[in-house]
Structure formats: C-alpha cells, structure tokens
Design a protein around this motif. Structure first.
Motif, PDB file in Angstrom:
ATOM      1  N   GLY A 145      52.437  14.256 -12.200  1.00  0.00           N
ATOM      2  CA  GLY A 145      53.828  13.933 -11.884  1.00  0.00           C
ATOM      3  C   GLY A 145      53.992  13.015 -10.698  1.00  0.00           C
ATOM      4  N   ALA A 146      52.902  12.394 -10.243  1.00  0.00           N
ATOM      5  CA  ALA A 146      52.963  11.502  -9.085  1.00  0.00           C
ATOM      6  C   ALA A 146      52.420  10.119  -9.448  1.00  0.00           C
ATOM      7  N   LYS A 147      52.805   9.129  -8.646  1.00  0.00           N
ATOM      8  CA  LYS A 147      52.350   7.759  -8.909  1.00  0.00           C
ATOM      9  C   LYS A 147      50.854   7.592  -8.690  1.00  0.00           C
ATOM     10  N   GLY A 148      50.261   8.484  -7.891  1.00  0.00           N
ATOM     11  CA  GLY A 148      48.827   8.396  -7.662  1.00  0.00           C
ATOM     12  C   GLY A 148      47.990   8.848  -8.833  1.00  0.00           C
ATOM     13  N   CYS A 149      48.598   9.530  -9.798  1.00  0.00           N
ATOM     14  CA  CYS A 149      47.870  10.003 -10.988  1.00  0.00           C
ATOM     15  C   CYS A 149      47.577   8.841 -11.927  1.00  0.00           C
ATOM     16  N   PRO A 150      46.543   8.956 -12.746  1.00  0.00           N
ATOM     17  CA  PRO A 150      46.440   8.055 -13.896  1.00  0.00           C
ATOM     18  C   PRO A 150      47.718   8.194 -14.732  1.00  0.00           C
ATOM     19  N   ASP A 177      42.503  -2.306 -11.126  1.00  0.00           N
ATOM     20  CA  ASP A 177      42.209  -2.711  -9.752  1.00  0.00           C
ATOM     21  C   ASP A 177      43.032  -1.962  -8.713  1.00  0.00           C
ATOM     22  N   ALA A 178      44.163  -1.395  -9.129  1.00  0.00           N
ATOM     23  CA  ALA A 178      44.970  -0.614  -8.190  1.00  0.00           C
ATOM     24  C   ALA A 178      44.408   0.796  -8.027  1.00  0.00           C
ATOM     25  N   PHE A 179      43.667   1.255  -9.019  1.00  0.00           N
ATOM     26  CA  PHE A 179      43.115   2.618  -8.995  1.00  0.00           C
ATOM     27  C   PHE A 179      41.705   2.629  -8.420  1.00  0.00           C
ATOM     28  N   ILE A 180      40.894   1.643  -8.792  1.00  0.00           N
ATOM     29  CA  ILE A 180      39.542   1.469  -8.255  1.00  0.00           C
ATOM     30  C   ILE A 180      39.526   0.128  -7.531  1.00  0.00           C
ATOM     31  N   ARG A 181      39.500   0.174  -6.209  1.00  0.00           N
ATOM     32  CA  ARG A 181      39.698  -1.025  -5.384  1.00  0.00           C
ATOM     33  C   ARG A 181      38.362  -1.507  -4.833  1.00  0.00           C
ATOM     34  N   VAL A 182      37.871  -2.611  -5.409  1.00  0.00           N
ATOM     35  CA  VAL A 182      36.550  -3.133  -5.054  1.00  0.00           C
ATOM     36  C   VAL A 182      36.698  -4.441  -4.288  1.00  0.00           C
ATOM     37  N   SER A 183      36.022  -4.533  -3.136  1.00  0.00           N
ATOM     38  CA  SER A 183      36.019  -5.803  -2.380  1.00  0.00           C
ATOM     39  C   SER A 183      34.937  -5.767  -1.307  1.00  0.00           C
ATOM     40  N   GLU A 191      41.624   9.981  -4.318  1.00  0.00           N
ATOM     41  CA  GLU A 191      41.133  11.249  -3.781  1.00  0.00           C
ATOM     42  C   GLU A 191      40.761  12.247  -4.877  1.00  0.00           C
ATOM     43  N   ILE A 192      41.119  11.938  -6.114  1.00  0.00           N
ATOM     44  CA  ILE A 192      40.631  12.747  -7.251  1.00  0.00           C
ATOM     45  C   ILE A 192      39.112  12.860  -7.182  1.00  0.00           C
ATOM     46  N   PHE A 193      38.448  11.783  -6.766  1.00  0.00           N
ATOM     47  CA  PHE A 193      36.985  11.764  -6.715  1.00  0.00           C
ATOM     48  C   PHE A 193      36.437  12.577  -5.544  1.00  0.00           C
ATOM     49  N   LYS A 194      37.276  12.897  -4.594  1.00  0.00           N
ATOM     50  CA  LYS A 194      36.877  13.774  -3.489  1.00  0.00           C
ATOM     51  C   LYS A 194      37.160  15.227  -3.843  1.00  0.00           C
ATOM     52  N   TRP A 195      38.356  15.495  -4.376  1.00  0.00           N
ATOM     53  CA  TRP A 195      38.746  16.866  -4.702  1.00  0.00           C
ATOM     54  C   TRP A 195      37.867  17.479  -5.779  1.00  0.00           C
ATOM     55  N   TYR A 196      37.407  16.640  -6.733  1.00  0.00           N
ATOM     56  CA  TYR A 196      36.607  17.145  -7.855  1.00  0.00           C
ATOM     57  C   TYR A 196      35.232  16.485  -7.885  1.00  0.00           C
ATOM     58  N   ARG A 197      34.680  16.303  -6.699  1.00  0.00           N
ATOM     59  CA  ARG A 197      33.413  15.565  -6.560  1.00  0.00           C
ATOM     60  C   ARG A 197      32.328  16.079  -7.495  1.00  0.00           C
ATOM     61  N   ASN A 229      44.602   7.109   0.401  1.00  0.00           N
ATOM     62  CA  ASN A 229      45.528   8.237   0.377  1.00  0.00           C
ATOM     63  C   ASN A 229      46.246   8.331  -0.965  1.00  0.00           C
ATOM     64  N   TYR A 230      46.380   9.548  -1.456  1.00  0.00           N
ATOM     65  CA  TYR A 230      47.044   9.791  -2.733  1.00  0.00           C
ATOM     66  C   TYR A 230      48.537   9.516  -2.606  1.00  0.00           C
ATOM     67  N   ASP A 231      49.092   8.867  -3.595  1.00  0.00           N
ATOM     68  CA  ASP A 231      50.526   8.569  -3.612  1.00  0.00           C
ATOM     69  C   ASP A 231      51.250   9.682  -4.368  1.00  0.00           C
ATOM     70  N   TRP A 232      51.908  10.561  -3.620  1.00  0.00           N
ATOM     71  CA  TRP A 232      52.570  11.726  -4.224  1.00  0.00           C
ATOM     72  C   TRP A 232      54.016  11.461  -4.601  1.00  0.00           C
ATOM     73  N   ARG A 233      54.477  10.219  -4.511  1.00  0.00           N
ATOM     74  CA  ARG A 233      55.847   9.920  -4.949  1.00  0.00           C
ATOM     75  C   ARG A 233      55.975  10.145  -6.452  1.00  0.00           C
ATOM     76  N   LEU A 234      57.142  10.596  -6.862  1.00  0.00           N
ATOM     77  CA  LEU A 234      57.385  10.937  -8.258  1.00  0.00           C
ATOM     78  C   LEU A 234      57.125   9.743  -9.179  1.00  0.00           C
ATOM     79  N   ASN A 235      56.464   9.986 -10.313  1.00  0.00           N
ATOM     80  CA  ASN A 235      56.209   8.922 -11.293  1.00  0.00           C
ATOM     81  C   ASN A 235      57.444   8.683 -12.162  1.00  0.00           C
ATOM     82  N   SER A 236      58.507   8.305 -11.483  1.00  0.00           N
ATOM     83  CA  SER A 236      59.816   8.141 -12.152  1.00  0.00           C
ATOM     84  C   SER A 236      60.088   6.683 -12.470  1.00  0.00           C
TER      85      SER A 236
END
Length: 237
Positions: A145-150, A177-183, A191-197, A229-236
């Motif tokens: 339910g957040a913008k940080g989710c897939p 590129d917004a979800f996996i940021r390579v440079s 942070e999904i990759f940290k919480w469920y490492r 940082n995870y974006d917890w704003r509503l995926n509205s």
C-alpha cells in the motif's frame, strides 16, 4: 448400501463443485476489482471507497475458502491476492489517510478473516507464504500500500498464470532504475533487501547475485551495496 454410497458420492461432488466455484468466483471478482481500481501500479482509493461493497463481497468469499499447499499454485495465488486485498481493506477502513503506517499495527496487529483464519498481514506473508515456500519472488507481488512497494498489477494472480506473473513482476521490479539504482560502482536497493536478507542470500549467493538472475544489464559483483529509505506514502492515484 448402494443408495448410501451414491448419496455420499453426490455429497462429495456437490462439495467439490461448490469449493471450486467459490475459488473461481474469488479470482474472477478480484480480477475485476483490480482491473477497475488499479492503473500503472497506483490505486484509486477514492473511487473504491465509494464502492466498498464490492471489496467487502470479495473478502466475504475469501473468508470461507480453504486451500492446502497440496494445490501449491492455487494456494499461493489465493494468499497473494488475499494479502493485496486486505491491504486495500485496511487502508479504506481509515480512509482518507496518507500512509499504511498511519494506522498503528497495520501489519502486525490488525486482523482479517481470510481462508477460515483470523490473520494479520504479517501472518499471511511470513507464516502462510514465506515459511512454506522458498520463493523470494513473493516480495515483488505482495504490495503493502506504499509507493516504495513494487507495483500492484491491475489483475488478479491466478494459478494457471502464476509462474509467469511471478517472473514478470520480479523482472520488471529488478530492471526498474527507480527501484534498483546503479551508478559508479554502487547499487542502492530497496530496504526490502535488508528486511528479508535471508530470502535473497540462499546457497551462498549475494544480493547482487540474486539481482543479476533477473537483470538485463548485469551489476558488477564488486559493486558496493546500500539501501535507500523506503517511501511509505500511499500508492494512491
């Protein structure tokens, strides 16, 4: 005796047909709801709030459906959809709101009656899905339910299409590129990759090894990994 045996057969047949129908109804109704109120990963919460009966009717169907892991794809598809629908319900119960975190205990306290059980969202994700299947791709179809989710897709997950859908959504997320940021020799990930490492580091692989299984442009194995940082704003919408 023959008459009793035939009666038992008819009863079993009737129960099986009813179970199958309710399961099919669940997938069909969920598909219609997602198709109506979800677009480009965003949810029309305002529109759905004005038609809560539709969501409540689907959850009423889901309340009495019982599926075992012996029908693995049906089981997984049911609980993925049930999770995503429960998230919508949890948000709409307090709508308008700006984030699922505005509700205390949104993931670990608020209960939903689904599949004959009283469950939190964390129960569904961790106990009914992750604990039963070695499937890290769940993280790219369970939408919090957040913008940080897939992104939430505008259709239901269905047993016959589930493998394709899991693969498609994982590839989509891990090539975004917004979800996996390579440079510059660095990669920043959700942070999904940290919480469920532990889900992404099976059999000695690193997070980067996992990413590269689905990436079109591979990430150097020695890239420095960090988390944004995870974006917890509503995926509205």
């Amino acid at each position: 005796m023959k008459r009793i045996f035939l009666s038992i057969l008819l009863l079993i047949s009737s129960f099986t047909a009813c179970f199958s129908q309710s399961t099919q109804d669940f997938f069909d109704e969920a598909d219609a709801l997602f198709g109506t109120y979800v677009a480009n990963g965003m949810v029309d919460y305002e529109g759905l709030h004005g038609n809560l009966e539709t969501l409540n009717n689907i959850l009423a169907i889901a309340k009495n459906i019982k599926i075992t892991t012996s029908k693995a794809d049906t089981y997984k598809a049911f609980w993925i959809n049930a999770y995503n629908l429960a998230v919508l319900k949890g948000i709409l119960d307090v709508y308008p709101t700006t984030s699922p975190l505005d509700t205390k205990g949104f993931f670990d306290k608020k209960k939903f009656n689904l599949g004959g059980l009283s469950l939190t969202l964390n129960d569904i994700e961790n106990n009914l899905l992750r604990a039963k299947f070695d499937e890290p791709r769940f993280h790219f179809v369970l939408v919090c339910g957040a913008k940080g989710c897939p992104p939430l897709i505008s259709k239901a997950y269905r047993p016959a299409e589930l493998e394709m859908q899991l693969q498609q959504q994982t590839v989509k997320a891990l090539n975004n590129d917004a979800f996996i940021r390579v440079s510059d020799g660095k990669v920043m990930v959700s942070e999904i990759f940290k919480w469920y490492r532990e889900d992404f580091r099976k059999e000695g692989q690193s997070e980067i090894d996992f990413l590269n299984k689905y990436r079109k442009v591979k990430i150097p194995a020695n890239a420095k990994l960090s988390f944004y940082n995870y974006d917890w704003r509503l995926n509205s919408k």
